[in-house]
Scaffold this motif. Structure first.
Motif, short mmCIF file in Angstrom:
data_model
loop_
_atom_site.label_atom_id
_atom_site.label_comp_id
_atom_site.label_asym_id
_atom_site.label_seq_id
_atom_site.Cartn_x
_atom_site.Cartn_y
_atom_site.Cartn_z
N LEU A 236 0.82 -1.22 0.00
CA LEU A 236 0.00 0.00 0.00
C LEU A 236 0.85 1.27 0.00
O LEU A 236 0.41 2.32 -0.47
CB LEU A 236 -0.93 0.02 1.22
N SER A 237 2.07 1.17 0.49
CA SER A 237 2.90 2.37 0.63
C SER A 237 3.27 2.99 -0.71
O SER A 237 3.63 4.18 -0.76
CB SER A 237 4.18 2.04 1.41
N ILE A 238 3.18 2.22 -1.79
CA ILE A 238 3.56 2.77 -3.09
C ILE A 238 2.36 3.01 -4.00
O ILE A 238 2.51 3.34 -5.17
CB ILE A 238 4.58 1.84 -3.81
N THR A 239 1.14 2.84 -3.46
CA THR A 239 -0.05 3.17 -4.23
C THR A 239 -0.31 4.67 -4.16
O THR A 239 0.23 5.38 -3.30
CB THR A 239 -1.28 2.43 -3.68
N GLY A 240 -1.15 5.17 -5.07
CA GLY A 240 -1.49 6.59 -5.05
C GLY A 240 -2.08 7.02 -3.72
O GLY A 240 -1.74 8.08 -3.18
N GLU A 241 -2.96 6.19 -3.17
CA GLU A 241 -3.58 6.53 -1.89
C GLU A 241 -2.56 6.49 -0.76
O GLU A 241 -2.59 7.35 0.14
CB GLU A 241 -4.72 5.55 -1.59
N GLY A 242 -1.66 5.52 -0.79
CA GLY A 242 -0.65 5.44 0.26
C GLY A 242 0.29 6.63 0.24
O GLY A 242 0.61 7.19 1.30
N VAL A 243 0.72 7.02 -0.95
CA VAL A 243 1.60 8.19 -1.07
C VAL A 243 0.86 9.45 -0.63
O VAL A 243 1.40 10.28 0.12
CB VAL A 243 2.10 8.33 -2.51
N GLU A 244 -0.39 9.60 -1.06
CA GLU A 244 -1.17 10.79 -0.69
C GLU A 244 -1.40 10.85 0.81
O GLU A 244 -1.31 11.92 1.43
CB GLU A 244 -2.51 10.76 -1.43
N GLY A 245 -1.68 9.72 1.44
CA GLY A 245 -1.92 9.70 2.87
C GLY A 245 -0.71 10.15 3.67
O GLY A 245 -0.82 10.96 4.59
N VAL A 246 0.45 9.64 3.31
CA VAL A 246 1.69 10.02 4.01
C VAL A 246 2.02 11.49 3.74
O VAL A 246 2.37 12.24 4.67
CB VAL A 246 2.85 9.10 3.57
N ASP A 247 1.92 11.92 2.48
CA ASP A 247 2.23 13.31 2.14
C ASP A 247 1.30 14.27 2.87
O ASP A 247 1.73 15.32 3.36
CB ASP A 247 2.11 13.53 0.63
N ALA A 248 0.02 13.93 2.94
CA ALA A 248 -0.95 14.80 3.61
C ALA A 248 -0.67 14.88 5.10
O ALA A 248 -0.80 15.95 5.72
CB ALA A 248 -2.37 14.28 3.36
N PHE A 249 -0.28 13.75 5.69
CA PHE A 249 0.04 13.75 7.12
C PHE A 249 1.21 14.69 7.40
O PHE A 249 1.17 15.49 8.35
CB PHE A 249 0.39 12.33 7.56
N LEU A 250 2.25 14.61 6.58
CA LEU A 250 3.43 15.46 6.79
C LEU A 250 3.12 16.93 6.53
O LEU A 250 3.69 17.82 7.18
CB LEU A 250 4.57 14.99 5.89
N PRO A 258 -9.79 10.51 -3.25
CA PRO A 258 -10.36 10.38 -4.60
C PRO A 258 -9.43 10.89 -5.68
O PRO A 258 -9.30 10.28 -6.75
CB PRO A 258 -11.65 11.22 -4.50
N ARG A 259 -8.77 12.01 -5.46
CA ARG A 259 -7.83 12.54 -6.44
C ARG A 259 -6.64 11.60 -6.62
O ARG A 259 -6.15 11.39 -7.74
CB ARG A 259 -7.34 13.92 -6.02
N ALA A 260 -6.17 11.03 -5.52
CA ALA A 260 -5.01 10.14 -5.59
C ALA A 260 -5.32 8.87 -6.37
O ALA A 260 -4.42 8.27 -6.98
CB ALA A 260 -4.56 9.76 -4.17
N ARG A 261 -6.60 8.47 -6.37
CA ARG A 261 -6.98 7.27 -7.13
C ARG A 261 -6.98 7.55 -8.62
O ARG A 261 -6.99 6.65 -9.44
CB ARG A 261 -8.38 6.80 -6.70
N GLY A 262 -6.99 8.85 -8.97
CA GLY A 262 -7.02 9.21 -10.39
C GLY A 262 -8.41 9.05 -10.94
O GLY A 262 -8.64 8.92 -12.12
#
Length: 262
Positions: A236-250, A258-262
């Motif tokens: 999951l860490s390399i999926t769009g949602e996983g990247v977006e979740g970590v980036d948003a947290f930071l 929804p945007r991260a899913r494309g």
């Protein structure tokens, strides 16, 4: 899509399982239409990110249409066919890997209770009641009740509920985790719809992984579950949602899944 299946703009697939009339018994056409819609989700033909189960009348679903059971020329073949179609529907609910919400208004009995149990979130009201109902007509459970109920309440409690054909009211259902939440009766559908919308806007991959891990946990050893968790979180860490979740947290912002899913 049919009158019994609706894909809302926010990604919630609403499946009606009973119609107003005949005591809100399980509608066979609804089961077939729901299974078809779920298979279309799996094939990528419908972009549904959460599933909402509802009934048209005052009850969620009062179980099978017993009058039709009695009228069948070959009861065994008829019941076997109905059970097969219900099995297809239930299996598709799991195979889509979408979080599921039930608007458990009024009675959820027999197969209606089975379907409510399969929901990740079952919203009820003070008048919500559940009952296995099978012993009352000399039959045994279908729709996966005998598999899931023991996992939720434990084997001993499940045995008592099923063999005594207990009627469980809203407080007992909430205590047993058979309901997730109780709201006013006239707000059950509204609240269930809102929960489904929240889930549809969330991290679909995360929800699917959580559901897979939970379902596998009862048959895994601890070491097997630890390995499955490690593989899942890494994937999951390399999926769009996983990247977006970590980036948003930071960035201290709300993630836009929804945007991260494309």
């Amino acid at each position: 899509m049919s009158e019994l299946t609706t894909l809302h703009d926010d990604g919630v697939l609403e499946l009606t399982i009973s119609r107003d009339g005949a005591g809100n018994s399980l509608d066979h056409d609804a089961v077939l239409a729901g299974a078809d819609a779920l298979h279309r989700v799996m094939r990528g033909q419908l972009d549904a990110r959460a599933v909402l189960l509802t009934g048209q009348g005052k009850n969620f679903c009062a179980g099978g249409n017993v009058a039709k059971f009695a009228a069948a020329d070959d009861r065994r073949a008829y019941l076997r066919g109905l059970a097969h179609d219900l099995n297809t529907f239930v299996s598709a609910l799991y195979a889509t890997q979408r979080p599921t919400v039930a608007a458990a208004t009024g009675w959820a009995a027999g197969a209606g209770m089975s379907l409510a149990l399969h929901a990740d979130f079952a919203i009820g009201g003070p008048s919500t009641r559940m009952r296995p109902a099978y012993p009352g007509i000399g039959l045994s459970p279908d729709g996966g009740m005998s598999w899931l109920l023991p996992q939720i309440v434990g084997l001993g409690r499940a045995r008592t509920i099923l063999l005594r054909d207990e009627v469980l009211d809203a407080p007992a259902l909430l205590e047993a985790s058979l309901l997730s939440e109780i709201v006013d009766d006239d707000q059950v559908r509204t609240r269930a719809r809102a929960v489904a919308a929240e889930l549809a806007a969330g991290p679909t991959g995360s929800y699917a992984a959580i559901r897979r891990l939970l379902l596998a946990s009862s048959s895994h050893t601890l070491d097997e579950q630890l390995i499955a968790e490690a593989e899942s979180i890494a994937d999951l860490s390399i999926t769009g949602e996983g990247v977006e979740g970590v980036d948003a947290f930071l960035a201290k912002r709300i993630p836009d899944f929804p945007r991260a899913r494309g």
